[in-house]
Design a protein around this motif. Sequence first.
Motif: not given
Length: 345
Positions: A164-178
Amino acid sequence: MHNVFDMRAAILRWYDDQGRTLPWRVRPEDRAAGVVPEPYAIWLSEVMSQQTTLAHATPYWTAYLSTFPTVIDLADADREVILSMWAGLGYYARARNLHKCAGVVRDEHGGVFPTDEKTLLTLPGIGPYTAATIAAICAEEATNIVDGNVERVISRIFAYDDPLPKGRKGLRELAGTLVRDDRPGDYGQALMDLGATICSPKSPTCLICPWQTWCVAHAAGESVKYPIKTKKKPTPVRYGYAYVLRCGDQILVERRPDKGLLGGMLGVPTSAWGEKPTDHSAAPMKRNWEKIGEVVHVFTHFELRLDVFGAEKDQIDDRMWMFDPSGLPTVFSKVVKSAHKKTGP
Ligand code: SF4
Protein backbone atom coordinates in the motif's frame (compact mmCIF):
# COMPACT_ATOMS: atom_id res chain seq x y z
CA MET A 1 -10.59 -21.43 1.14
CA HIS A 2 -12.71 -18.41 1.96
CA ASN A 3 -16.30 -19.48 2.44
CA VAL A 4 -18.08 -16.15 2.32
CA PHE A 5 -21.33 -17.45 3.78
CA ASP A 6 -19.62 -18.98 6.82
CA MET A 7 -17.31 -15.99 7.26
CA ARG A 8 -20.20 -13.54 7.34
CA ALA A 9 -22.18 -15.74 9.70
CA ALA A 10 -19.18 -15.97 12.05
CA ILE A 11 -18.42 -12.25 12.16
CA LEU A 12 -22.09 -11.31 12.56
CA ARG A 13 -22.46 -13.77 15.45
CA TRP A 14 -19.40 -12.23 17.06
CA TYR A 15 -20.76 -8.71 16.50
CA ASP A 16 -24.16 -9.61 18.01
CA ASP A 17 -22.35 -10.84 21.06
CA GLN A 18 -19.30 -8.61 21.40
CA GLY A 19 -19.56 -5.61 19.04
CA ARG A 20 -18.93 -2.22 20.60
CA THR A 21 -21.69 -0.08 22.03
CA LEU A 22 -21.17 3.49 20.79
CA PRO A 23 -23.39 6.52 21.42
CA TRP A 24 -24.38 6.85 17.74
CA ARG A 25 -24.71 3.15 17.07
CA VAL A 26 -27.94 1.19 16.93
CA ARG A 27 -27.13 -2.27 18.25
CA PRO A 28 -28.71 -5.30 16.51
CA GLU A 29 -31.20 -5.89 19.35
CA ASP A 30 -32.36 -2.24 19.16
CA ARG A 31 -32.56 -2.40 15.38
CA ALA A 32 -34.73 -5.51 15.72
CA ALA A 33 -36.95 -3.53 18.10
CA GLY A 34 -37.45 -0.88 15.40
CA VAL A 35 -34.81 1.75 16.30
CA VAL A 36 -33.52 3.38 13.12
CA PRO A 37 -29.99 4.82 12.81
CA GLU A 38 -29.94 8.59 12.33
CA PRO A 39 -27.84 9.48 9.24
CA TYR A 40 -26.92 12.95 10.51
CA ALA A 41 -25.53 11.49 13.75
CA ILE A 42 -23.71 8.70 11.88
CA TRP A 43 -22.20 11.20 9.45
CA LEU A 44 -20.92 13.40 12.28
CA SER A 45 -19.40 10.41 14.05
CA GLU A 46 -17.64 9.21 10.90
CA VAL A 47 -16.21 12.60 9.97
CA MET A 48 -15.04 13.25 13.53
CA SER A 49 -13.46 9.88 14.18
CA GLN A 50 -11.24 9.83 11.11
CA GLN A 51 -7.56 10.07 12.04
CA THR A 52 -8.22 10.04 15.77
CA THR A 53 -9.42 7.78 18.57
CA LEU A 54 -13.09 7.35 19.43
CA ALA A 55 -12.31 8.46 22.99
CA HIS A 56 -11.03 11.77 21.63
CA ALA A 57 -13.82 12.24 19.07
CA THR A 58 -16.83 11.31 21.22
CA PRO A 59 -17.00 14.52 23.35
CA TYR A 60 -16.95 16.56 20.11
CA TRP A 61 -19.79 14.47 18.71
CA THR A 62 -21.82 15.01 21.89
CA ALA A 63 -21.15 18.76 21.87
CA TYR A 64 -22.07 19.17 18.20
CA LEU A 65 -25.28 17.17 18.51
CA SER A 66 -26.43 19.07 21.57
CA THR A 67 -25.59 22.45 19.99
CA PHE A 68 -26.91 21.54 16.52
CA PRO A 69 -29.55 18.83 17.00
CA THR A 70 -30.39 18.69 13.28
CA VAL A 71 -28.48 19.12 10.06
CA ILE A 72 -30.49 22.31 9.42
CA ASP A 73 -29.30 23.73 12.76
CA LEU A 74 -25.75 23.00 11.65
CA ALA A 75 -26.30 24.57 8.23
CA ASP A 76 -27.79 27.71 9.82
CA ALA A 77 -24.95 28.10 12.34
CA ASP A 78 -22.09 30.59 12.05
CA ARG A 79 -19.11 28.97 10.44
CA GLU A 80 -16.85 30.53 13.05
CA VAL A 81 -18.75 28.77 15.85
CA ILE A 82 -18.43 25.45 14.02
CA LEU A 83 -14.69 25.98 13.50
CA SER A 84 -14.00 26.98 17.07
CA MET A 85 -15.89 23.93 18.39
CA TRP A 86 -13.67 21.81 16.14
CA ALA A 87 -10.46 23.11 17.73
CA GLY A 88 -8.28 20.22 18.87
CA LEU A 89 -9.77 17.67 16.46
CA GLY A 90 -7.34 18.46 13.63
CA TYR A 91 -7.74 18.32 9.84
CA TYR A 92 -9.70 21.56 9.82
CA ALA A 93 -10.81 21.26 6.19
CA ARG A 94 -13.25 18.68 7.54
CA ALA A 95 -14.95 21.30 9.72
CA ARG A 96 -15.31 23.66 6.78
CA ASN A 97 -16.73 20.83 4.66
CA LEU A 98 -19.09 19.88 7.49
CA HIS A 99 -20.71 23.29 7.24
CA LYS A 100 -20.76 23.23 3.44
CA CYS A 101 -22.27 19.74 3.37
CA ALA A 102 -24.98 20.70 5.87
CA GLY A 103 -25.82 23.70 3.65
CA VAL A 104 -26.20 21.45 0.60
CA VAL A 105 -28.42 19.01 2.52
CA ARG A 106 -30.60 21.93 3.66
CA ASP A 107 -30.79 23.64 0.26
CA GLU A 108 -30.80 20.74 -2.17
CA HIS A 109 -32.24 17.84 -0.20
CA GLY A 110 -34.93 19.59 1.83
CA GLY A 111 -32.96 19.12 5.05
CA VAL A 112 -33.19 15.33 4.80
CA PHE A 113 -29.80 13.66 4.96
CA PRO A 114 -29.42 11.31 1.95
CA THR A 115 -28.71 7.66 2.69
CA ASP A 116 -27.88 6.17 -0.71
CA GLU A 117 -24.23 5.85 -1.63
CA LYS A 118 -24.50 7.54 -5.03
CA THR A 119 -26.10 10.72 -3.67
CA LEU A 120 -23.85 10.78 -0.62
CA LEU A 121 -20.80 10.83 -2.89
CA THR A 122 -22.01 14.11 -4.41
CA LEU A 123 -21.91 15.91 -1.03
CA PRO A 124 -18.92 18.09 -0.03
CA GLY A 125 -16.35 16.28 2.11
CA ILE A 126 -17.97 12.85 1.78
CA GLY A 127 -15.62 10.30 0.24
CA PRO A 128 -16.05 6.62 -0.63
CA TYR A 129 -15.54 5.35 2.92
CA THR A 130 -18.05 7.70 4.58
CA ALA A 131 -20.62 7.27 1.80
CA ALA A 132 -20.37 3.48 1.98
CA THR A 133 -20.66 3.53 5.76
CA ILE A 134 -23.72 5.78 5.96
CA ALA A 135 -25.47 3.88 3.15
CA ALA A 136 -24.82 0.49 4.75
CA ILE A 137 -25.78 1.53 8.28
CA CYS A 138 -28.74 3.76 7.49
CA ALA A 139 -30.17 2.19 4.32
CA GLU A 140 -28.89 -1.40 4.50
CA GLU A 141 -27.21 -0.89 1.12
CA ALA A 142 -24.66 -3.63 0.37
CA THR A 143 -21.67 -1.30 0.07
CA ASN A 144 -17.96 -2.03 0.37
CA ILE A 145 -16.77 -0.29 3.57
CA VAL A 146 -12.98 -0.04 3.66
CA ASP A 147 -11.15 2.10 6.21
CA GLY A 148 -7.65 1.63 7.62
CA ASN A 149 -8.80 -0.99 10.13
CA VAL A 150 -10.64 -2.95 7.47
CA GLU A 151 -7.60 -2.80 5.17
CA ARG A 152 -5.55 -4.42 7.88
CA VAL A 153 -8.05 -7.25 8.45
CA ILE A 154 -8.58 -7.99 4.75
CA SER A 155 -4.87 -7.89 3.92
CA ARG A 156 -4.28 -10.49 6.65
CA ILE A 157 -7.22 -12.70 5.75
CA PHE A 158 -5.93 -12.97 2.19
CA ALA A 159 -2.20 -12.48 2.93
CA TYR A 160 -2.32 -9.71 0.37
CA ASP A 161 1.15 -8.99 -0.95
CA ASP A 162 0.83 -5.76 -2.96
CA PRO A 163 2.31 -2.89 -0.95
CA LEU A 164 0.00 0.00 0.00
CA PRO A 165 -0.85 2.62 -1.02
CA LYS A 166 -0.45 1.37 -4.62
CA GLY A 167 -2.10 -1.93 -3.85
CA ARG A 168 -5.15 -0.28 -2.30
CA LYS A 169 -7.38 -0.84 -5.34
CA GLY A 170 -6.74 -4.58 -5.35
CA LEU A 171 -7.35 -4.75 -1.62
CA ARG A 172 -10.70 -2.98 -2.03
CA GLU A 173 -11.65 -5.50 -4.67
CA LEU A 174 -10.82 -8.35 -2.30
CA ALA A 175 -12.93 -6.73 0.43
CA GLY A 176 -15.71 -6.45 -2.16
CA THR A 177 -15.76 -10.22 -2.65
CA LEU A 178 -17.14 -10.52 0.89
CA VAL A 179 -20.00 -8.03 0.39
CA ARG A 180 -23.54 -9.45 0.42
CA ASP A 181 -26.93 -7.96 1.10
CA ASP A 182 -27.47 -9.79 4.37
CA ARG A 183 -27.33 -7.20 7.22
CA PRO A 184 -24.85 -4.88 5.41
CA GLY A 185 -24.83 -2.26 8.19
CA ASP A 186 -24.04 -4.72 10.95
CA TYR A 187 -21.48 -6.49 8.77
CA GLY A 188 -19.63 -3.21 8.08
CA GLN A 189 -19.65 -2.25 11.73
CA ALA A 190 -18.52 -5.76 12.70
CA LEU A 191 -15.58 -5.52 10.33
CA MET A 192 -14.60 -2.10 11.69
CA ASP A 193 -14.87 -3.42 15.25
CA LEU A 194 -12.76 -6.47 14.43
CA GLY A 195 -10.01 -4.23 13.08
CA ALA A 196 -10.24 -1.80 15.98
CA THR A 197 -10.34 -4.30 18.83
CA ILE A 198 -8.94 -7.72 17.85
CA CYS A 199 -6.92 -7.44 14.66
CA SER A 200 -4.69 -4.71 16.03
CA PRO A 201 -1.60 -3.52 14.14
CA LYS A 202 1.10 -4.96 16.41
CA SER A 203 -0.50 -7.67 18.55
CA PRO A 204 -3.65 -9.17 17.05
CA THR A 205 -5.46 -11.53 19.39
CA CYS A 206 -5.98 -14.22 16.77
CA LEU A 207 -7.03 -16.85 19.29
CA ILE A 208 -10.35 -15.10 19.89
CA CYS A 209 -10.85 -13.88 16.31
CA PRO A 210 -14.07 -14.99 14.61
CA TRP A 211 -12.19 -15.20 11.29
CA GLN A 212 -9.20 -17.17 12.50
CA THR A 213 -10.27 -20.29 10.53
CA TRP A 214 -9.98 -18.40 7.24
CA CYS A 215 -7.00 -16.19 7.94
CA VAL A 216 -4.09 -17.03 5.63
CA ALA A 217 -1.63 -14.71 7.42
CA HIS A 218 -2.45 -16.25 10.79
CA ALA A 219 -2.05 -19.78 9.41
CA ALA A 220 1.40 -18.82 8.15
CA GLY A 221 2.29 -17.25 11.50
CA GLU A 222 2.74 -13.91 9.73
CA SER A 223 -0.20 -11.80 10.88
CA VAL A 224 1.77 -8.67 11.71
CA LYS A 225 3.57 -8.71 8.36
CA TYR A 226 0.35 -7.34 6.79
CA PRO A 227 -0.63 -4.90 5.43
CA ILE A 228 2.60 -4.49 3.51
CA LYS A 229 3.39 -0.82 3.02
CA THR A 230 5.81 0.97 0.75
CA LYS A 231 8.58 2.41 2.88
CA LYS A 232 7.78 5.97 3.81
CA LYS A 233 10.17 8.79 3.05
CA PRO A 234 11.33 10.63 6.17
CA THR A 235 8.86 13.31 7.27
CA PRO A 236 10.00 16.73 5.99
CA VAL A 237 10.61 19.47 8.53
CA ARG A 238 9.41 23.07 8.25
CA TYR A 239 10.49 25.99 10.37
CA GLY A 240 8.84 29.21 11.45
CA TYR A 241 8.12 31.71 14.22
CA ALA A 242 5.06 32.24 16.38
CA TYR A 243 4.35 35.48 18.21
CA VAL A 244 2.53 35.61 21.52
CA LEU A 245 1.54 39.17 22.35
CA ARG A 246 0.00 39.39 25.80
CA CYS A 247 -2.03 42.07 27.47
CA GLY A 248 -2.66 40.89 31.02
CA ASP A 249 -4.55 37.58 30.62
CA GLN A 250 -5.40 38.20 26.98
CA ILE A 251 -3.52 37.00 23.92
CA LEU A 252 -3.62 38.53 20.46
CA VAL A 253 -5.10 36.14 17.89
CA GLU A 254 -6.00 36.39 14.22
CA ARG A 255 -8.09 34.38 11.82
CA ARG A 256 -5.99 32.48 9.32
CA PRO A 257 -6.75 32.81 5.61
CA ASP A 258 -9.35 30.37 4.30
CA LYS A 259 -6.94 28.66 1.95
CA GLY A 260 -4.15 26.51 3.29
CA LEU A 261 -3.41 24.60 6.45
CA LEU A 262 -5.64 25.49 9.45
CA GLY A 263 -7.62 27.69 7.04
CA GLY A 264 -10.30 29.79 8.74
CA MET A 265 -9.10 28.87 12.24
CA LEU A 266 -7.93 31.27 14.94
CA GLY A 267 -4.26 31.32 15.83
CA VAL A 268 -1.49 33.54 17.10
CA PRO A 269 0.41 35.44 14.38
CA THR A 270 3.17 33.44 12.75
CA SER A 271 5.78 33.84 10.05
CA ALA A 272 5.50 31.77 6.87
CA TRP A 273 6.68 28.19 7.41
CA GLY A 274 9.68 27.35 5.27
CA GLU A 275 11.97 24.43 4.57
CA LYS A 276 14.95 26.20 6.11
CA PRO A 277 15.28 28.14 9.36
CA THR A 278 15.48 31.89 8.72
CA ASP A 279 16.01 34.77 11.11
CA HIS A 280 12.97 36.38 12.61
CA SER A 281 13.79 39.94 11.61
CA ALA A 282 10.55 40.07 9.57
CA ALA A 283 8.39 39.86 12.72
CA PRO A 284 4.88 41.10 11.92
CA MET A 285 4.72 43.83 14.58
CA LYS A 286 7.40 46.17 15.81
CA ARG A 287 8.04 44.99 19.39
CA ASN A 288 10.81 43.93 21.68
CA TRP A 289 10.29 40.27 21.05
CA GLU A 290 12.04 37.84 23.32
CA LYS A 291 12.39 34.17 22.54
CA ILE A 292 10.39 32.30 25.17
CA GLY A 293 9.85 28.80 23.89
CA GLU A 294 9.97 26.20 21.16
CA VAL A 295 7.22 23.98 19.85
CA VAL A 296 7.29 20.90 17.66
CA HIS A 297 4.03 19.77 16.07
CA VAL A 298 3.58 16.94 13.59
CA PHE A 299 1.04 17.40 10.80
CA THR A 300 0.21 14.63 8.33
CA HIS A 301 2.84 15.59 5.80
CA PHE A 302 5.46 17.49 7.74
CA GLU A 303 6.86 18.30 11.13
CA LEU A 304 6.66 21.96 12.16
CA ARG A 305 9.27 23.51 14.44
CA LEU A 306 8.30 26.90 15.78
CA ASP A 307 10.41 29.31 17.78
CA VAL A 308 8.02 31.16 20.07
CA PHE A 309 8.58 34.85 20.74
CA GLY A 310 6.72 36.83 23.37
CA ALA A 311 6.09 40.46 24.19
CA GLU A 312 3.66 42.43 26.31
CA LYS A 313 1.35 45.31 25.57
CA ASP A 314 -0.32 47.52 28.14
CA GLN A 315 -3.64 48.16 26.40
CA ILE A 316 -5.99 46.01 24.39
CA ASP A 317 -6.76 47.47 20.95
CA ASP A 318 -9.49 46.69 18.43
CA ARG A 319 -7.80 43.58 17.10
CA MET A 320 -8.94 40.12 18.27
CA TRP A 321 -7.87 39.13 21.79
CA MET A 322 -8.57 35.89 23.50
CA PHE A 323 -8.53 34.77 27.09
CA ASP A 324 -8.96 31.02 26.73
CA PRO A 325 -6.52 29.28 24.34
CA SER A 326 -8.45 25.99 24.50
CA GLY A 327 -10.46 27.15 21.48
CA LEU A 328 -7.32 27.20 19.34
CA PRO A 329 -6.02 24.38 17.13
CA THR A 330 -3.59 22.13 18.99
CA VAL A 331 -0.44 23.63 17.49
CA PHE A 332 -1.41 27.10 18.78
CA SER A 333 -2.48 25.78 22.19
CA LYS A 334 1.02 24.33 22.42
CA VAL A 335 2.51 27.69 21.44
CA VAL A 336 0.52 29.55 24.10
CA LYS A 337 1.40 26.97 26.74
CA SER A 338 5.08 27.26 25.88
CA ALA A 339 4.89 31.02 26.35
CA HIS A 340 5.01 30.71 30.10
CA LYS A 341 7.63 33.36 30.74
CA LYS A 342 6.51 36.99 31.09
CA THR A 343 8.38 39.32 28.80
CA GLY A 344 9.26 42.96 29.16
CA PRO A 345 7.41 45.69 27.23
S1 SF4 B 1 -6.82 -14.29 12.71
FE1 SF4 B 1 -5.53 -12.69 13.56
S2 SF4 B 1 -4.58 -11.69 11.84
FE2 SF4 B 1 -6.29 -12.88 11.06
S3 SF4 B 1 -7.98 -11.46 10.97
FE3 SF4 B 1 -8.10 -12.50 12.93
S4 SF4 B 1 -6.97 -11.19 14.38
FE4 SF4 B 1 -6.45 -10.56 12.28
